[in-house]
Motif scaffolding. Structure first.
Motif, PDB file in Angstrom:
ATOM      1  N   LEU A  29       6.705   6.633   5.954  1.00  0.00           N
ATOM      2  CA  LEU A  29       5.461   7.104   6.549  1.00  0.00           C
ATOM      3  C   LEU A  29       4.246   6.703   5.726  1.00  0.00           C
ATOM      4  CD1 LEU A  29       6.154  10.768   7.736  1.00  0.00           C
ATOM      5  CD2 LEU A  29       6.028   8.682   9.108  1.00  0.00           C
ATOM      6  N   ASP A  30       4.433   6.501   4.424  1.00  0.00           N
ATOM      7  CA  ASP A  30       3.255   6.344   3.567  1.00  0.00           C
ATOM      8  C   ASP A  30       3.253   5.051   2.757  1.00  0.00           C
ATOM      9  OD1 ASP A  30       5.324   7.157   1.735  1.00  0.00           O
ATOM     10  OD2 ASP A  30       3.740   7.643   0.316  1.00  0.00           O
ATOM     11  N   GLU A  31       4.012   4.068   3.201  1.00  0.00           N
ATOM     12  CA  GLU A  31       4.180   2.885   2.373  1.00  0.00           C
ATOM     13  C   GLU A  31       4.397   1.668   3.264  1.00  0.00           C
ATOM     14  OE1 GLU A  31       7.364   1.811  -1.025  1.00  0.00           O
ATOM     15  OE2 GLU A  31       7.358   3.876  -0.357  1.00  0.00           O
ATOM     16  N   VAL A  89       0.862  -1.183   0.000  1.00  0.00           N
ATOM     17  CA  VAL A  89       0.000   0.000   0.000  1.00  0.00           C
ATOM     18  C   VAL A  89       0.894   1.226   0.000  1.00  0.00           C
ATOM     19  CG1 VAL A  89      -1.905   1.192   1.134  1.00  0.00           C
ATOM     20  CG2 VAL A  89      -1.678  -1.293   1.372  1.00  0.00           C
ATOM     21  N   ASP A  90       0.608   2.142  -0.916  1.00  0.00           N
ATOM     22  CA  ASP A  90       1.460   3.325  -1.088  1.00  0.00           C
ATOM     23  C   ASP A  90       0.551   4.538  -1.268  1.00  0.00           C
ATOM     24  OD1 ASP A  90       3.529   5.031  -1.604  1.00  0.00           O
ATOM     25  OD2 ASP A  90       3.991   4.224  -3.595  1.00  0.00           O
ATOM     26  N   MET A  91       0.645   5.477  -0.311  1.00  0.00           N
ATOM     27  CA  MET A  91      -0.159   6.691  -0.416  1.00  0.00           C
ATOM     28  C   MET A  91       0.300   7.483  -1.645  1.00  0.00           C
ATOM     29  SD  MET A  91      -2.168   6.391   2.161  1.00  0.00           S
ATOM     30  CE  MET A  91      -2.897   8.032   2.306  1.00  0.00           C
ATOM     31  N   ASP A  92      -0.663   8.170  -2.298  1.00  0.00           N
ATOM     32  CA  ASP A  92      -0.348   8.906  -3.521  1.00  0.00           C
ATOM     33  C   ASP A  92       0.170  10.300  -3.182  1.00  0.00           C
ATOM     34  OD1 ASP A  92      -1.313   6.741  -5.104  1.00  0.00           O
ATOM     35  OD2 ASP A  92      -3.354   7.416  -4.689  1.00  0.00           O
ATOM     36  N   GLU A 116      -0.802   1.561 -11.617  1.00  0.00           N
ATOM     37  CA  GLU A 116      -1.970   2.404 -11.957  1.00  0.00           C
ATOM     38  C   GLU A 116      -2.076   3.609 -11.049  1.00  0.00           C
ATOM     39  OE1 GLU A 116      -5.541   0.064 -12.119  1.00  0.00           O
ATOM     40  OE2 GLU A 116      -4.837  -1.123 -13.821  1.00  0.00           O
ATOM     41  N   LYS A 117      -0.953   4.101 -10.542  1.00  0.00           N
ATOM     42  CA  LYS A 117      -0.984   5.269  -9.665  1.00  0.00           C
ATOM     43  C   LYS A 117      -1.512   6.486 -10.412  1.00  0.00           C
ATOM     44  CE  LYS A 117       2.062   5.319  -5.757  1.00  0.00           C
ATOM     45  NZ  LYS A 117       1.127   6.130  -5.004  1.00  0.00           N
ATOM     46  N   PRO A 118      -2.205   7.443  -9.765  1.00  0.00           N
ATOM     47  CA  PRO A 118      -2.694   7.378  -8.379  1.00  0.00           C
ATOM     48  C   PRO A 118      -4.018   6.645  -8.268  1.00  0.00           C
ATOM     49  CG  PRO A 118      -3.230   9.498  -9.369  1.00  0.00           C
ATOM     50  CD  PRO A 118      -2.482   8.715 -10.414  1.00  0.00           C
TER      51      PRO A 118
HETATM   52 MG   LIG Z   1       3.800   7.206  -1.772  1.00  0.00          MG
END
Ligand SMILES: [Mg+2]
Length: 398
Positions: free
Chosen positions: A112-114, A18-21, A166-168
Motif C-alpha cells: 500500500l505504501d511502496e 518511493v516508500d511512505m514513512d 535517510e528515512k524518514p
Molecule cells: Mg513504508
C-alpha cells in the motif's frame, strides 16, 4: 553511470523507489492530533496481537513491525495501541498512487505504501531525479499530509537501498561511482533476498558487508548461493536488470445512480447517464487509464437488472466517447423494451490499459487538446461553440 548497467541500453535507466514513512502509524497520527509526537503502535492487542506498524517515536525503543504486541509494550510501555483501519489506509494509498500515476503509468506497487517508478522513457523527469523526487514528496504531502522517502538509482535494487538510507522524509539519489562506495559499507541484509539465515551463513564465512560480498572469492559464496552466486555478487555492486512491472490496480471503474423517481423518458435518462460517463472518464484520466470496453447496467422499476457492453475503439478516457457508447447501448435496450420504467443506470469502463506516457506538466494541456479534437471530429468544427453538452444521443432523441 553506464558502467553499472549490465546490458547496453539506449539511455541510462532512472528508477525511483518511493516508500511512505511508518505509513499506518503516520496516518493515525495525522488523523488524531493527540497522537502526534507520541509512540504509536498499530496492530492487535496483547496477548496475541502483532505490531503492523510503529511510529518513529516507538521505533526509538527498539519496536519493529511483526513484533508481538506484548514484547513491543514491554519495550515501550507508554505506547498508544491503535487498531488497524485497513480500508482507510487503502483509501490514503490510492491518493499516494494517484500522485505516481500523474507522472507515469510504469508504477510497480509493492504494498500500500511502496512503489517503483520507471522514469527512463521520460527524459524531462529522469534528467534531474532529485527535482522529480522533491516534486513527488511535495505532491504526496499536499495530497495526504504525510511524508515519504524516495531513492533514485539506475535500477530497482539501488533505488530501494537509496530510499532507506535517510528515512524518514529522506531523499537519496545514487548513480555512478557513488553506488559501489555506498553499498560497500552496508550490511549484506541491505539486499532484498538476503534474510537472517543467509546473512548468518555469510557472517560465518567472514562476509559482513556488501563490499566484502562483492570481493569474496567464488569458492566462498558458491556454497551459500549455489548457481546464483555470481548474480548476488553483482547485486552487491549494485547491478540489477529487473524491469519495473506495473500491475494493473483496477480491472474496471464504474459509477451508477438510483433515480429519485423511476424514469422512462429517454431525454431524462440521457441526462442521468451523462454525469456518470463524465465521472468514470475523469477517474480514468486521473489514473492514466484508457478503457477498451464500456458496459451499462440497466435496472427496471421491478429490480430486474441487465448489463449490455460494447468495445470502445480506439480505447479512450474521454467523457464524450464513453457517453456515446453507453447511450447507444441504453437506446437500443429502450427500443427493445418500449414503456419500461428504469430505477437505475450504471456505467462501467473495462479492459483498462495504461494511457500513453505524459509528464505531469504536459498532461493537462494535451488532454484538453485531445478532447477538443475529439469533439470537433465527432460533431464538426462548429460544435465547440455550441458547447459539448449537446451529445448526438440527445439530438437524435429530441
Ligand atoms: Mg513504508
Amino acid at each position: 553511470m553506464t558502467e553499472f548497467l549490465p546490458h547496453a541500453a539506449p539511455r541510462p535507466r532512472c528508477v525511483l523507489h518511493v516508500d511512505m514513512d511508518a505509513f499506518y502509524a503516520s496516518v493515525e497520527q495525522r488523523d488524531d492530533p493527540t497522537l502526534a509526537g507520541r509512540p504509536v503502535l498499530v496492530g492487535g492487542r496483547p496477548p496475541r496481537g502483532v505490531v503492523a506498524a510503529a511510529s518513529y517515536e516507538a521505533r526509538r525503543f527498539g519496536v519493529r513491525s511483526a513484533m508481538p504486541m506484548r514484547e513491543a509494550l514491554a519495550r515501550c510501555p507508554d505506547a498508544v495501541v491503535v487498531r488497524p483501519r485497513m480500508d482507510h489506509y487503502q483509501s490514503v494509498s490510492r491518493d499516494v498512487f494517484a500522485v505516481f500515476r500523474r507522472l507515469t503509468p510504469d508504477v510497480e506497487g509493492l504494498s500500500l505504501d511502496e512503489a517503483f517508478l520507471e522514469l527512463t522513457a521520460l527524459p524531462e523527469l529522469a534528467d534531474d531525479p532529485r527535482v522529480t523526487a522533491l516534486g513527488i514528496k511535495d505532491a504526496i504531502r499536499a495530497a495526504t499530509g504525510l511524508t515519504a522517502s524516495v531513492g533514485a538509482g539506475p535500477n530497482k535494487l539501488v533505488a530501494k537501498i537509496a530510499s532507506d538510507l535517510e528515512k524518514p522524509d529522506g531523499l537519496v539519489v545514487l548513480f555512478g561511482a557513488a553506488i559501489e562506495t555506498t553499498l560497500a559499507r552496508l550490511p549484506v541484509r541491505a539486499i532484498g533476498g538476503i534474510g537472517p539465515k543467509t546473512s548468518a551463513r555469510l557472517e560465518a564465512a567472514g562476509i559482513f558487508t556488501l563490499g566484502e560480498l562483492a570481493a569474496a572469492p567464488a569458492g566462498a559464496v558458491e556454497p551459500i548461493f549455489g548457481r546464483y552466486a555470481a548474480r548476488m555478487q553483482g547485486r552487491a555492486l549494485g547491478l540489477d536488470d529487473r524491469p519495473v512491472e506495473p500491475r494493473r490496480e483496477a480491472v474496471s471503474l464504474s459509477a451508477e445512480e438510483t433515480f429519485a423517481t423511476d424514469l422512462d423518458d429517454p431525454k431524462a435518462l440521457a441526462r442521468e447517464l451523462r454525469p456518470l460517463a463524465e465521472k468514470v472518464a475523469a477517474r480514468l484520466r486521473r489514473k492514466h487509464y484508457v478503457a477498451g470496453m464500456v458496459a451499462v447496467k440497466i435496472r427496471q422499476a421491478d429490480f430486474r437488472t441487465v448489463t449490455r457492453q460494447r468495445s470502445l475503439t480506439p480505447a479512450s478516457a474521454e467523457s464524450v466517447a464513453l457517453f456515446e457508447a453507453a447511450w447507444g447501448l441504453v437506446q437500443t435496450w429502450i427500443t427493445e423494451h418500449p414503456g419500461a420504467k428504469l430505477r437505475l443506470l450504471g456505467i462501467t469502463a473495462g479492459r483498462l490499459t495504461a494511457a500513453s506516457q505524459l509528464s505531469l506538466f504536459e498532461a493537462g494541456e494535451q488532454r484538453l487538446d485531445r478532447v477538443s479534437d475529439a469533439i470537433r471530429e465527432r460533431f464538426g468544427a462548429g460544435a465547440l461553440m455550441h458547447g459539448s453538452d449537446l451529445g448526438p444521443g440527445l439530438e437524435e432523441d429530441g
